[in-house]
Design a protein around this motif. Structure first.
Motif, mmCIF file in Angstrom:
data_model
loop_
_atom_site.group_PDB
_atom_site.id
_atom_site.type_symbol
_atom_site.label_atom_id
_atom_site.label_comp_id
_atom_site.label_asym_id
_atom_site.label_seq_id
_atom_site.Cartn_x
_atom_site.Cartn_y
_atom_site.Cartn_z
ATOM 1 N N GLU A 103 1.025 9.780 9.116
ATOM 2 C CA GLU A 103 1.073 8.743 10.464
ATOM 3 C C GLU A 103 2.874 7.929 10.748
ATOM 4 O OE1 GLU A 103 -2.426 7.652 11.132
ATOM 5 O OE2 GLU A 103 -3.301 9.002 11.464
ATOM 6 N N VAL B 24 2.701 5.052 9.947
ATOM 7 C CA VAL B 24 3.266 3.853 10.212
ATOM 8 C C VAL B 24 2.796 2.863 9.360
ATOM 9 C CG1 VAL B 24 1.604 3.369 12.966
ATOM 10 C CG2 VAL B 24 0.230 4.951 11.343
ATOM 11 N N GLU B 25 1.927 3.399 8.659
ATOM 12 C CA GLU B 25 2.380 2.607 6.889
ATOM 13 C C GLU B 25 3.522 1.835 6.955
ATOM 14 O OE1 GLU B 25 0.606 5.370 7.460
ATOM 15 O OE2 GLU B 25 1.772 6.779 6.492
ATOM 16 N N SER C 290 -1.083 5.323 1.410
ATOM 17 C CA SER C 290 -1.914 4.660 2.711
ATOM 18 C C SER C 290 -1.876 5.380 3.907
ATOM 19 C CB SER C 290 -1.808 3.011 2.651
ATOM 20 O OG SER C 290 -0.381 3.121 2.823
ATOM 21 N N GLY C 291 -3.086 4.966 4.977
ATOM 22 C CA GLY C 291 -2.918 4.490 5.962
ATOM 23 C C GLY C 291 -3.224 6.818 6.495
ATOM 24 N N THR C 292 -3.262 8.063 6.105
ATOM 25 C CA THR C 292 -3.183 8.703 6.281
ATOM 26 C C THR C 292 -4.401 9.452 6.873
ATOM 27 O OG1 THR C 292 -3.545 9.684 3.600
ATOM 28 C CG2 THR C 292 -1.289 9.893 5.133
ATOM 29 N N LYS C 293 -5.128 10.257 6.537
ATOM 30 C CA LYS C 293 -5.977 10.578 7.288
ATOM 31 C C LYS C 293 -6.939 10.894 6.281
ATOM 32 C CE LYS C 293 -6.371 11.160 12.277
ATOM 33 N NZ LYS C 293 -6.384 11.896 13.692
ATOM 34 N N HIS D 45 2.315 -7.636 4.961
ATOM 35 C CA HIS D 45 1.826 -8.274 5.430
ATOM 36 C C HIS D 45 1.720 -9.093 4.654
ATOM 37 C CE1 HIS D 45 -0.358 -5.582 2.815
ATOM 38 N NE2 HIS D 45 -0.469 -6.550 2.125
ATOM 39 N N ALA E 161 1.040 -1.247 -0.272
ATOM 40 C CA ALA E 161 -0.156 -0.527 -0.229
ATOM 41 C C ALA E 161 0.895 0.819 0.001
ATOM 42 C CB ALA E 161 -0.826 -0.037 1.169
ATOM 43 N N GLN F 51 3.645 -1.307 7.771
ATOM 44 C CA GLN F 51 2.810 -2.504 7.580
ATOM 45 C C GLN F 51 2.556 -3.238 6.170
ATOM 46 O OE1 GLN F 51 -0.529 -1.856 9.179
ATOM 47 N NE2 GLN F 51 -0.887 -3.826 7.899
#
Lengths: 347, 257
Positions: free
Chosen positions: A339, A341-342, A13-16, A347, A10, A345
């Motif tokens: 953020e 975090v992504e 991704s992962g942003t507000k 997987h 991704a 991420q």
């Protein structure tokens, strides 16, 4: 079946979600800049703005296929070719207006895109990329060899188009308007079930199925929409350059759009705009830089063309390593929205 | 008496030479909680994947509310009224919590490609109505108000489990299949999860079919327990009866001793 899909990680991704007010203001600013280019810009600026707008349309399309739906394609420019030839042929043989030619270009590329999207149903990632190379080369072959229709290597020449008697400026406004509509439509798509299903298929196709998403038709549609955007861009390019020939639609130009997607930001409409802007202007900057450093008489300009390709490649690699989210990642950080975090991420 | 909403009968599944499920039959009564338990490798998740349409059964049938499921592709389950969660949470990290949950209603939405591009009138209305429905029906139930618009990645494990449950619930399913809803949760969150599942069954008339290892939670909340061992059903019935069944004790204690 529970094995995670091997999609691209991704990206943007992962942003507000962006504050709707900021977003509206950004769109208005963009429109103002686009409208005012012919006012403050030279003929050259208008020319570049046309080219950027066309590349934005094509990049948004490729980002829908590659960035959002996770279907790696390196045959994008072939679909531009389909749109360009289809619209040029309509124009030359039937004398249809530009609006009709655009639609025909989009529909033709959509249909051809669906055909070449079929491998995406069975294979993923790098293997799919190889399969899309087939689209690139077989369509190039058709453009070049079907001389009775395409004019072979010499291609097709088109008459000058005059929009409302405003010449090049009028044409620029048409291109800019189409680019704006195409970009807004793509942005809207991802507010609805259709856009969400693309991302779901990219990230976990088995979970997508459970949610009632038909993975087969979703992948085909994602491929088709990407190609349709390319078709519109191709039709505009044909009208803009007034010539269509096979060498406009080579692998290098497919890599150009892929680079625009990666550099701008996968899975981001803003990223597509930034990526297309960056990639279109980069050769111009390069030319300026070379002109600055070149010594009198030395022919550094001849280096420009090979340099371009090296730089496309290195940009893709550098962004993938250092900023997988592309230029959008920089923008997010500047707005304090990252953020972070992504990035972890996996997987 | 309630009727059986899901009937699995004589299902056989083999992977190569391994018989993952042999002649598995079970019925799931409507508006009840049915738990499938069994040691690791007993075929519980395989059974779920057959019902979901991921694995092909060699023989046997799965009937849901009178319709044969095995002849239909996996993506039609949602429209039929079946939703599920996964053992290792299958959320989409690239989307927000709200977007993940909205995906659960995908099969019920009608926006076409062109309407989506325009995003005027019907498409925008459908999104607004979906958001209202989401806020009303699942966000509050599962306590996700604070996380509604944040990214899924990085949220705590327990929260992600609740998001997945919310996504499975928003379509208003008749059958909810939960693959290990308690796995990895601390004791307090287990109790919350069990209460939420119970609430869904009692208040919304949902039928639950779940898999788990957590005996305490399962025995406490289930109406019916089915025990699988080496791909075969060795016991089925009320929790207390199953617990006292010698074959079950053998499978659980004997195998490990």
């Amino acid at each position: 079946m529970t094995a995670p899909s091997q999609s691209l990680p991704a990206a943007a991704s992962g942003t507000k979600p962006l504050d709707p007010r900021i977003e509206t203001i950004s769109w208005i600013l963009l429109v103002l800049v686009m409208i005012s280019v012919p006012v403050w810009g030279s003929i050259y600026a208008v020319y570049m703005a046309c080219l950027i707008s066309i590349n934005v349309i094509a990049t948004v399309g490729l980002n829908i296929t590659v960035g959002y739906a996770g279907l790696l394609s390196i045959g994008h420019s072939a679909f531009l070719g389909v749109g360009a030839y289809a619209s040029a042929l309509m124009w030359l043989h039937l004398g249809t207006p530009l609006a009709v030619n655009l639609v025909i270009g989009a529909v033709a590329a959509f249909a051809i895109g669906l055909v070449f999207g079929i491998p995406a149903l069975r294979i993923k990632g790098v293997y799919l990329a190889i399969a899309t190379l087939a689209a690139q080369y077989s369509l190039y072959f058709v453009f070049q060899q079907w001389t009775s229709v395409t004019g072979g290597d010499r291609g097709l020449s088109l008459p000058k188009i005059d929009v409302f008697g405003f010449g090049d400026t009028g044409f620029y406004y048409v291109v800019a308007f189409v680019a704006l509509i195409a970009t807004l439509a793509a942005r809207n798509l991802f507010r609805t079930r259709i856009g969400r299903s693309f991302i779901a298929v990219r990230e976990k196709d088995y979970a997508a199925q459970v949610l009632g998403i038909n993975v087969v038709s979703t992948k085909l549609i994602a491929f088709g929409i990407g190609a349709a955007y390319a078709g519109i861009a191709g039709a505009l390019l044909a009208a803009f350059l007034r010539i269509v020939n096979p060498d406009q639609f080579t692998l290098v130009s497919s890599v150009f759009f892929l680079a625009a997607v990666v550099v701008g930001g996968r899975g981001s409409i803003l990223g597509s705009i930034l990526g297309a802007l960056f990639m279109t202007l980069m050769p111009e900057f390069l030319r300026e830089i070379i002109a600055l450093v070149s010594i009198e008489g030395a022919d550094l300009a001849s280096l420009l063309s090979p340099l371009r390709e090296i730089i496309f490649g290195s940009l893709i690699v550098l962004f993938l390593i250092f900023e997988p989210r592309g230029l959008v990642g920089f923008v997010d950080r500047a707005l304090g929205r990252s953020e972070n975090v992504e990035a972890r991420q996996e997987h | 008496m309630t009727s059986d909403i899901l009937v699995v009968s004589g299902v056989d599944v083999t992977f190569g030479g391994i018989r993952a499920l042999s002649d598995v039959s079970l019925s799931v009564p409507e508006r009840k909680i049915t738990a499938v338990i069994g040691p690791n490798g007993a075929g519980k998740t395989t059974l779920f994947n057959v019902i979901s349409g991921f694995y092909k059964a060699n023989s046997g049938s799965v009937t849901f509310a009178g319709t044969d499921l095995l002849s239909q592709p996996a993506h039609t389950r949602s429209a039929n009224g079946i939703s599920r969660t996964f053992q290792n949470i299958a959320l989409f990290p690239g989307m927000t919590v709200a977007e993940n949950i909205k995906l659960g209603a995908h099969a019920q939405l009608r926006t076409s490609l062109f309407a989506a591009g325009l995003y005027l009138g019907p498409a925008a209305k459908e999104e607004r109505e979906l958001e209202e429905r989401m806020d009303k029906t699942v966000i509050e139930l599962l306590g996700l108000q604070d996380n509604r618009d944040s990214s899924v990645s990085g949220l705590p494990y327990g929260t992600q489990k609740r998001i997945e449950l919310a996504r499975a619930l928003i379509s208003g399913p008749r059958l909810l299949m939960l693959d290990e809803p308690f796995a990895g949760l601390p004791t307090t969150e287990k109790a919350t999860m069990a209460a939420q599942i119970r609430k869904v069954v009692d208040e919304r008339g949902v039928t639950v079919l779940l898999i788990d290892h957590d005996m305490e939670s399962i025995m406490g909340m289930s109406d019916q327990v089915v025990v699988l061992n080496f791909g075969e059903v060795i016991a089925a019935g009320a929790p207390a009866d199953v617990q006292a069944n010698p074959a079950v004790i053998e499978a659980y204690l004997g195998a490990e001793a």
